[in-house]
Scaffold this motif. Sequence first.
Motif, short mmCIF file in Angstrom:
data_model
loop_
_atom_site.label_atom_id
_atom_site.label_comp_id
_atom_site.label_asym_id
_atom_site.label_seq_id
_atom_site.Cartn_x
_atom_site.Cartn_y
_atom_site.Cartn_z
N GLU A 139 0.84 -1.22 0.00
CA GLU A 139 0.00 0.00 0.00
C GLU A 139 0.87 1.26 0.00
N ALA A 142 2.03 3.06 -3.32
CA ALA A 142 0.91 3.41 -4.19
C ALA A 142 1.37 4.13 -5.47
N GLN A 146 4.90 -0.19 -11.28
CA GLN A 146 4.83 -1.66 -11.21
C GLN A 146 5.56 -2.11 -9.94
N THR A 163 -4.76 -5.54 -1.66
CA THR A 163 -4.56 -4.14 -2.04
C THR A 163 -5.22 -3.82 -3.37
N ARG A 165 -3.90 -4.52 -6.18
CA ARG A 165 -2.84 -4.18 -7.13
C ARG A 165 -2.37 -5.42 -7.86
N GLU A 166 -1.99 -5.21 -9.10
CA GLU A 166 -1.41 -6.35 -9.82
C GLU A 166 0.09 -6.38 -9.49
#
Length: 304
Positions: A139, A142, A146, A163, A165-166
Amino acid sequence: MENSEAELIEKIESLKKRRNAVFLVHNYQLGEVQDIADFVGDSLELSQKAAGTDADVIVFCGVHFMAETASIICPDKTVLLPESDAGCPMADMITARYLREKKKEYPKAKVVCYVNSPADVKAESDICCTSANAVGIVEKLAGAEQIVFVPDRYLGDYAARQTGRELILWPGYCPTHVRIKAEDISRQKAEHPQAKIVVHPECLPEAKALADAVLSTGGMIRFARETDAGEVIVGTEIGILHRLRKENPEKRFIPASEQAICPGMKLITLESVLWSLENMEHRVKVPDKIRLKAKTAVDRMLEG
Ligand code: SF4
């Protein structure tokens, strides 16, 4: 004649005083080794203790990467690992060379490195994390375009799901935690329907999907203390049961799988702790060239 356990402990304690040593012991260690600890905890808690100790010698009862992390944090202290073969197969699933190649593939990516990794891999990383703070660390990044997450694909997958996110995942894993199958947990739940289920993030996604809480070992210790449940099914290495039962004698702790045993964690014994203090072996020292770069990543982890 072999030393009795009481004699062994007496010798260990007296030598420990003479050497001004502190014993940092992981939650997966044998019960008798946990019982002589100054601190028992997970990787994050033990790293924090290493950072704050004023002892001259740290006896690390865990696996090699943990002793390395203590050496990265405390270069002026003598860090001893009582068994030189106490290693972590997951940490061996990545090398600095292969990580450098991955970084060339993703030149804009930040690298998050699970602390279960060799020091030279940490040195190639932007920030370390433990299973206790992996989600928070991702996190925190952010702004990163990548993120490459190494070496545990299952902790990485968990952080990605939490999260949204990838993450670019490394194909490493913990051979002990993947032994805990969803079927094992379901079987235990069928036998103990009132029990709460806690599972470590290194476990397979299907095992984690059955959990009431996905927690580091430190998190499991707190959960056990605070829960109203009288029974808890525990999805991690079985060494933690010793502490859970000792601290919560009124509650029942059921291993999700009796097969979840980490061989590296079980090598250290009272005898090897005594030997280690007598001979001041095996010293773990990370060379400065690697240490200084790795320390940046570890310090960022400790900042949270
Ligand atoms: S339990 Fe798994 S990740 Fe932890 S030290 Fe053992 S092999 Fe490594």
